[in-house]
Every structure is written in structure tokens, then in C-alpha cells.
Write a protein that holds these residues in place. Sequence first.
Motif, PDB file in Angstrom:
ATOM      1  N   PHE A 181      34.615  38.381  50.109  1.00  0.00           N
ATOM      2  CA  PHE A 181      34.434  37.076  49.466  1.00  0.00           C
ATOM      3  C   PHE A 181      34.318  37.221  47.949  1.00  0.00           C
ATOM      4  N   ILE A 182      33.744  38.330  47.487  1.00  0.00           N
ATOM      5  CA  ILE A 182      33.727  38.550  46.043  1.00  0.00           C
ATOM      6  C   ILE A 182      35.172  38.725  45.567  1.00  0.00           C
ATOM      7  N   GLY A 183      35.970  39.445  46.388  1.00  0.00           N
ATOM      8  CA  GLY A 183      37.385  39.628  46.066  1.00  0.00           C
ATOM      9  C   GLY A 183      38.096  38.290  45.953  1.00  0.00           C
ATOM     10  N   ILE A 184      37.821  37.376  46.917  1.00  0.00           N
ATOM     11  CA  ILE A 184      38.449  36.043  46.878  1.00  0.00           C
ATOM     12  C   ILE A 184      38.062  35.334  45.584  1.00  0.00           C
ATOM     13  N   THR A 185      36.761  35.395  45.260  1.00  0.00           N
ATOM     14  CA  THR A 185      36.298  34.750  44.034  1.00  0.00           C
ATOM     15  C   THR A 185      37.047  35.286  42.826  1.00  0.00           C
ATOM     16  N   TYR A 186      37.155  36.618  42.795  1.00  0.00           N
ATOM     17  CA  TYR A 186      37.811  37.268  41.666  1.00  0.00           C
ATOM     18  C   TYR A 186      39.245  36.762  41.519  1.00  0.00           C
ATOM     19  N   GLY A 203      37.891  30.732  34.261  1.00  0.00           N
ATOM     20  CA  GLY A 203      36.499  31.171  34.430  1.00  0.00           C
ATOM     21  C   GLY A 203      36.288  32.676  34.488  1.00  0.00           C
ATOM     22  N   LEU A 204      37.361  33.435  34.756  1.00  0.00           N
ATOM     23  CA  LEU A 204      37.177  34.879  34.915  1.00  0.00           C
ATOM     24  C   LEU A 204      37.169  35.551  33.540  1.00  0.00           C
ATOM     25  N   THR A 205      36.075  35.354  32.858  1.00  0.00           N
ATOM     26  CA  THR A 205      35.923  35.934  31.520  1.00  0.00           C
ATOM     27  C   THR A 205      35.792  37.440  31.637  1.00  0.00           C
ATOM     28  N   PRO A 206      36.059  38.191  30.571  1.00  0.00           N
ATOM     29  CA  PRO A 206      35.929  39.657  30.637  1.00  0.00           C
ATOM     30  C   PRO A 206      34.561  40.071  31.168  1.00  0.00           C
ATOM     31  N   ASP A 207      33.545  39.272  30.812  1.00  0.00           N
ATOM     32  CA  ASP A 207      32.196  39.560  31.269  1.00  0.00           C
ATOM     33  C   ASP A 207      32.091  39.445  32.785  1.00  0.00           C
ATOM     34  N   ARG A 208      32.565  38.321  33.324  1.00  0.00           N
ATOM     35  CA  ARG A 208      32.553  38.087  34.773  1.00  0.00           C
ATOM     36  C   ARG A 208      33.395  39.119  35.494  1.00  0.00           C
ATOM     37  N   ARG A 209      34.549  39.445  34.879  1.00  0.00           N
ATOM     38  CA  ARG A 209      35.438  40.421  35.484  1.00  0.00           C
ATOM     39  C   ARG A 209      34.674  41.709  35.761  1.00  0.00           C
ATOM     40  N   LYS A 210      33.915  42.110  34.759  1.00  0.00           N
ATOM     41  CA  LYS A 210      33.188  43.367  34.856  1.00  0.00           C
ATOM     42  C   LYS A 210      32.106  43.296  35.941  1.00  0.00           C
ATOM     43  N   THR A 211      31.321  42.205  35.919  1.00  0.00           N
ATOM     44  CA  THR A 211      30.243  42.115  36.915  1.00  0.00           C
ATOM     45  C   THR A 211      30.818  42.012  38.315  1.00  0.00           C
ATOM     46  N   LEU A 212      31.873  41.202  38.489  1.00  0.00           N
ATOM     47  CA  LEU A 212      32.442  41.069  39.835  1.00  0.00           C
ATOM     48  C   LEU A 212      32.968  42.415  40.328  1.00  0.00           C
ATOM     49  N   GLU A 213      33.558  43.172  39.432  1.00  0.00           N
ATOM     50  CA  GLU A 213      34.083  44.473  39.836  1.00  0.00           C
ATOM     51  C   GLU A 213      32.946  45.386  40.282  1.00  0.00           C
ATOM     52  N   LYS A 214      31.886  45.376  39.490  1.00  0.00           N
ATOM     53  CA  LYS A 214      30.723  46.191  39.845  1.00  0.00           C
ATOM     54  C   LYS A 214      30.168  45.783  41.200  1.00  0.00           C
ATOM     55  N   MET A 215      30.062  44.456  41.374  1.00  0.00           N
ATOM     56  CA  MET A 215      29.540  43.935  42.650  1.00  0.00           C
ATOM     57  C   MET A 215      30.386  44.435  43.811  1.00  0.00           C
ATOM     58  N   MET A 216      31.714  44.287  43.683  1.00  0.00           N
ATOM     59  CA  MET A 216      32.602  44.696  44.774  1.00  0.00           C
ATOM     60  C   MET A 216      32.426  46.167  45.085  1.00  0.00           C
ATOM     61  N   TYR A 217      32.418  46.963  44.009  1.00  0.00           N
ATOM     62  CA  TYR A 217      32.320  48.400  44.204  1.00  0.00           C
ATOM     63  C   TYR A 217      31.027  48.752  44.951  1.00  0.00           C
ATOM     64  N   GLY A 218      29.917  48.204  44.453  1.00  0.00           N
ATOM     65  CA  GLY A 218      28.624  48.522  45.077  1.00  0.00           C
ATOM     66  C   GLY A 218      28.582  48.075  46.529  1.00  0.00           C
ATOM     67  N   VAL A 219      29.059  46.860  46.769  1.00  0.00           N
ATOM     68  CA  VAL A 219      28.983  46.324  48.126  1.00  0.00           C
ATOM     69  C   VAL A 219      29.889  47.106  49.075  1.00  0.00           C
ATOM     70  N   ILE A 220      31.071  47.510  48.585  1.00  0.00           N
ATOM     71  CA  ILE A 220      31.973  48.283  49.456  1.00  0.00           C
ATOM     72  C   ILE A 220      31.352  49.639  49.795  1.00  0.00           C
ATOM     73  N   ALA A 221      30.741  50.266  48.790  1.00  0.00           N
ATOM     74  CA  ALA A 221      30.092  51.554  49.047  1.00  0.00           C
ATOM     75  C   ALA A 221      28.992  51.388  50.096  1.00  0.00           C
TER      76      ALA A 221
END
Lengths: 563, 394
Positions: A409-414, A423-441
Motif C-alpha cells: 500500500f505504501i508502494g501504491i501511494t508512492y 504531492g510526491l515531493t523529494p521529501d515524501r519520496r525519501k520517507t516513503l522509500e524508507k518506509m517501504m524498505y523497512g516494512v519489507i525487511a
Amino acid sequence: MNKLATLIHAAAILLSLAVLAMPLMPKHEQGVYDLDTLGSLPVSAGGRTKPLDTVARNSLLIVSDRQTVKIDGIRRPAIRWLIDVMTRPNDANVYEVFRIDHPDVKSLIEANQGDQKRFSFNHIQRFAQELNVQFQQVEAIKPIDRDAYQKHLAELRDHVTTYSLLFTQQAPYTVPPLTAEEQWRPLSAEIHAPHGGHEAHGEPSDAAKRLSNIFLAYQNQDPDHFNHEVADYATMLDQRIPDITRKARFEVFFNKLQPFYQSTVLYVLAFLLVCASLLTAGFKGSGLPKGLGRAAVSVLTLAFCLSTFGLSARVYMQGYAPVTNLYSSAVFIGWFCVAMGLFLEWLFRNGMGTALSALIGFVTMIIAHNLADGDTMNMMQAVLDSNFWLSTHVITVTIGYSATFLAGFIGITYILMGVYTRGLTPDRRKTLEKMMYGVIAFALLFSFIGTVLGGIWADQSWGRFWGWDPKENGAVLIVLMNALILHARWGGMIKARGVAILAVFGNIITVWSWFGTNMLGVGLHSYGFMDSAVFWILVFVGSQLAVMSAGMIPVSRWRSFVS
Amino acid sequence: MNKGMKKILAPVASLRLTVLLFALAMVLILVGTVAQKYEGNWAVVDQYFHSLWLWMPVGFADLRVPFVGGYSLCILMLVNLLAAHAVRFKLSWKRAGIIITHVGLIVLLAGELVTGLFAVEWNMTIDEGRSANYAQDIRVSELAIVDPSPQGHDDVLTVPGSMLARHTNGGTINEPQLPFDIQVLRWMPNSTLTGRGMADPMLKQNTPEVTEGFGTMALASSLPPATGVDGGQVDAPSAYLRFSRDGETLGIWMVSLHGIAFDDPRQPVTVGDKTYLIELRFRRDYKPYTLHLIDFKHDKFVGTQIPKNFSSEVRLVDPTHNEDRTVLIYMNHPLRYRGETFYQSGYSGDTRTILQVVRNPGWLMPYIACSLVSLGLSVHFGVMLRKFVSRTRR
């Protein structure tokens, strides 16, 4: 300016508390009969001890797809319907409760004109002869080979059976075991039911006599006598089997509170609040987005607490691990996604965790609601019975499912935010990526451990650690999917966008191992399945593929990336 | 490691290969799951997972493409993993978790390999009050030809079911050890029996004329093999056989695994003045000990058909080990004896228990693997999470 924020926050909390208190208010006019005490009497049905109230709700839900019934134009609680069915069938037989949807089944009872959905027992009874012929024809066909008409017909037959077991007092088992040698038994086994059924044998027990008096008082429309008998009987049970009555009373409270229903409402509220907060982000000075955001988190936390209470209550009432069937797996997945979402919100404080968990919480509740089929706390087969490895296996593997979904779902949001909005500002891009990575791990960790624990349980139970059984394969697919995403990222093959696309694919894999293997009609692991689900699964898979293709659009065409 | 070595190993050690292997494994597992809708679980396991390569169906027509099997993938993954660690080996906290995890994975893959190659699963069916001194392999059948004439014991010759299957459509088995030649008129890998009186006339017409034994009363008809999604159903073969000696026909028999439905599943075949007993049965493995079923219990939840528990009280007698004791076998409480484990796996009726007998030299490996991987992932995840949280919250 922070005054506004505080005000909004307080208002939202008050509103959610109101939602919370609502079901506990007396909804129905208190009649002259003490049906609350009657509803809390423990009985046994489907192998589980539960209050009569639960039996009433579940039976009515099965037959009528509702938990209340309209009697003389007024909505009445299920317990009123049940006691009428058990003691005054002549009254109950005219209540319109049998829900029939299929037009061909409707035409069998000459009701295909008009849009009436529910029919009385008397109405159906008029066509008993023809229906019985049809029922017998269906009987000859294996459930899996039945077409839609035959399935609906078989359902109607089951509903009629449920109903007739109730009015002949063969079900539920109302007479409790008061000594060690006794077991739960139906009243009809001891006292001849006034409306047919089995012939009773021997001298009835004291409990049976008392129950029969309660029913007789109701049948004779003698509220004083009825109330007196019910109260007396309840007191006696409290003394003789205190543990059972305590549990039954708790379950009545649980039924009234409906924590999952309420948390669904609160998820919607939290989602609306966080969306409002994100949309008003431009008015930072007013304190509006801040207040709304905080309110959303509080409402979500409250919903989460309710869900937690609901899950713990089920564990207490059922005595099993929280995941025992598809219904409870949906509830658990939603609950855990919300937990992770709240954690992500605490980490990043950008509203994303709140929005996602409110949404997933809501969706999983809807799914759970549609998976519920009568008593959702049915007993487990001996093979699946409680065992340390099994309990830890289902919990960890379901946590793995939850995390994979959340990553998806984070992927869908992204993807959607990037392609269709700015809305996908560089800032959001970074946090969403971090979120995805952490959650997948996290998902990899839990899906792997969960899968292996399943193997250990299988090894303990029948000496085969791994049998390549469809459900096992489904679980290992999730492990491989998550491992694939992580390795591809470590190898520099994909970046944020690639992770997002693959995480969305992870949703398809998870749905496959959650439901797909049940569609194959598989042995041990299949908890039974509903056809309409197949349609929704296909819709879901289609939507995920659509999101993935949107993600494949070159970044230069994404709205967020166009300068 | 020197530079030359590294250069050679680099492509084998690449993460691209890892990702490719994961993707291939996912395809293999997915197709191997769907295949179980049409084929038995064991057949699929042998074909897809315990194999080097296979012809994989692609979903339309009968088109099949060659694809890597489970063993090959397993080996490739091991090579890739070992090469990767050889090339990039570095000892640090950051890597520790990963190394432990991967060692665990190697043990896990090796465990599956050992299980696939050496584990055996048998089945022991005992009726209350009776004993059994053999286990049977419910995946393999055999035709037993018993000579009961010797004093104190039986002489048994067996013909594997697979051999009968190979000689189907009129082939003849004539082995010098066998007391008669066997002509296989028909072989059915899975079957059901119907009484002759109730059978479909078409079926009757297409069935060889049986002259002896219970085949004169019942007809066997072919069934599709049990599939993986049927959940643990077992194939029960039947066959129509003509026996002859020196070119002279002795008669035509029907043999079937459903023979146990008759009073005596063993049918007499007389050759000259000698009478043999024949039976189609699951392959047997005789044990030096006996299990005697004293009592089988199973409870259901009150007022339902849902089994609550089942248990077998058995007496284990092993004269070679001077052992004679009573044990209770029930769910999750197997009996471990002489390298074999006896699990309560099922029942039929109220008095017959079915025990699963397993010998797996690699049974401990998944436990070790699981502990290692869990430890490794937890270490790694913990290290990462700490870094992640402290960085994000700062």
C-alpha cells in the motif's frame, strides 16, 4: 493559533467517544420480559459454550443476514426472535426472515415479482412439496460442482434446517452439565418439545425442568412468572457453573459493544481527518492541519485499542490463538497493519502512516465482515488444535502478510501520488522509500520465521517438515517475493520506483497465498470459501496490475517530477 | 582471495543471478501449486521440486517448455550464495547477521535435499485388538503371491505394481521364480469397485470376463488419480490378470486394493496340487517388532461432527530388544522408536487407527536452520532498526 488545533483535537475525541458509547445505549424498548437475562444464559452450539444471545444473533444472521428482525413494524433484537421461534412458533412463522436472493429460487416460492427479499417460514412452507423435490436433486450434486441456483437452493435448505432445529428445541444444546458425568444436551432430549421433534426419554433433570418452565411462562405470556424463573435459573447457574456464566456474560457484553464495528467507524473518521489535514497543508499558520492530524492519530489510536480489546476478547472466549479462520485472519491483518502504521507515524510524523493504516484497517474490516459466516469462533479440528508451534506459526505468518500488504500500500501511494499529483515531493519520496524498505525487511523476517514455524508444527504433528502443500507454497512465495525485492535493491537493480512496483506485486502474491490456495479447494489448510470472493480477488489483482503499469510510465511523465 | 579468482567468481556471485533465481523459484512454486489441482501432491513434488529439470506446462494447449527443477535451483542458489560470500566476505557487525542467516539457509536447503533423497514415510493401519508388524507405503502397490504351505511361516513373492503397469495391454511377465506367468489384461492406477448387479452395462461389456475370485462378484472401474488439492486421498489400483502355466490358462482374476472390503482379501490360485494366495496390496516393510492396538479413542465436540482429539493406546513388543510396554500415541505426541517416529495421523471408523511412520535422517536440520536464520535476521534487523530509528528521529 494552537487553540484551533486543540479544539479540533478535543472535538474529534469527543465524537469518537460518542461512537463508542452508542451501542451500549439501550437500542430497543425494554419490554416486560427480561430478555437480557435470558440472552446471557449459557448454552452449547457448534461445540462451543456461548450465551443464548450469540446463538440468536448468529442464527438470525445466517437465515436473514441481519442481527435484528422487524416484528409488527418495529426492529427487535435477535434474542426476541429466538425465544419466539423456540416457544411461540405460530407467531414466529410469520416473521419475514428467510433471505432469498436468487431469482430462480424466488420463483419456486412464487415471489419473483416485486423486490421483497425476506420471506416468512409460513410462506416457504406453502411450497414445501416442490422445494423438497428440488432439495433432493441438489443433494445428489457435490457442493463444489453446484451452480449459482443450486448453491442458493442448498443455502435455503440449510436455513430451513437451522430454523426447524430451533423450534423443535434440538438446537442449541440448552441443558448444562451440572455434574462431572453430564454433558451439554438439547432440551428435546429430556422434555418433549411442544412443537414436534424427538421423543424425550426418562425423568428430566432439574435444569431441564427449570428451562422448560421458563419457556412455558413465555409461551403462556406470563411476564412475571417468566422473569422470576429466568432470574432464579441464572442465580442457580451462577452458583453451580460460575466460570461458564461469567464467560457467557462477557460475551453478551462483547456482542453489544461490537468493538470491530465501532473501530470500522473510527477508521473512516481517522481517514477523513488525516485527508483533511493533508489537504489543508497550505494553511499552516491556522493550526488547522496540525489539529486535524493530531485528531486523526488520536481517533486511530482509539480504534486500535478497540480492535486490540476485540482480539483479546476473542482469545479469552475461544481459548485459541487469535487467528483460527479466514475471518480472524482478516481482523488480525488489519489490526497489525494499524499497529505498524501508528509506529511509522511516530517515526515520520507526516500523516502517511495514519492515512494508510486507517484505510487498511477499514478495508480489512469490510473483508472480515464479508468472510463472517455464522459463528466466527467455531471450534478447530483436532489437527489444527491449539499447540505452541501452531499458535506462533499463525501469528508470525499473519504478521508477515500484514507487513507485505502495508509495503504494497505504501508502494501504491508512492506510484499514484507521483504519477497523478504533485504531492510526491523529494521529501515524501525519501520517507516513503524508507518506509517501504523497512516494512519489507520486517515482512521478510516475519514471513520467513512464520513459514519455518509452520514447518516445525507439521513436523511435530505428522513428521513432515515440508510437503510442498499449496498453502505452504503460498507462504514461501511471500518470503521469496520480499527477498527478491531486497536483493534487487541491494544489487542496485531497482530504486524507489522499482521497489514500489514490486511491492505492489507483493500484494498480489499475498492475496494469492491468503485466498488463492483456498480457491484451489485444498485440504487441511482451507477454511472454506465463498464464490463472490473470487470476483473481488480478480478485481483486486486487476487494480494492482493497473497501478503497476502506471508505475512503469517513465518518471519524466510523472506529474510530481515534471517541473 | 586473489584478483583472478574474484574475476572468475564475480558473475556467479552476482546479485542479479540471485534475483533471477528467486524469480525462477517463484514461477516453479506457483506452477507447482496450480499443478496440484490436477495431479497428486507426491507426483508434483517428484516432478517439480525433487527434480533437476522438467517440462513445465505453460497454460494453453498442451504446450510445455523445459524449466529448472527444485534440485537444480537449490544447487544454483547454494553456488551463488557461497560464491557471493567468497568474493565479498568481510567480518563486521553489519555483516554478521547476514552471514548467520545465509549459513542457516544453506542448512535449510541441504535439509530439504537430505529429506528428498533419504526420508521415507510409511503408514501403519491397525484395528483394535489386532497387531501389525509391518508398515506400508501407500504410494506404491505390489502383487503378493503367498505360499502358505511351509510350516510356521509363509513364503512370499512380490511383483511391484509398477511392473504390472509396464506390462499393461496384454504384456506377459514370466519370471522363473514365479509359480505362474502373469498376463496383465488391464491396470488401473486408481479405481473403485461396484457390485456386478449394480454396474453399468457398458462397464460390464468392457470388462474382461473374470473366472475366479471376488472379481466374479464385483467390477473395477478406473478413477482419475487423486490430486494434491483433494487433501491426502490415496490412489487404490486394481488390475485384471490372466495367470497361466506352461501355456495353459489357469483363469482370470481381478485384484484390487479395495480387496480388503471382502472377508478375505487374499484369493486362492491353484497350480497343479499347490494353492497360492494372491493379493494386491501396498508395499510392505516388515519390522522386527509388533504394535498391538489396545484402544483407539476419538472424541468430537459436543453436538458436532468436528473431531476434538484422537489417540491410540498401543502395546509395543520387540523381542530382539526385550521390550514390552504400553504407549499412548496422540496428536503432537508421537512415539519415537528405533530411528522411526510414529504419528497419530488418522482413523477410519471407531476402531481402526492409522499411524504415520517416518524415518528422516535430516529431521533435525530444519530446526537448526530455523534457529540460525531467526538469529541472523533478528541481529541484522535489530542493527538496522537502531540505525534507522536514530537517524530518522534525529
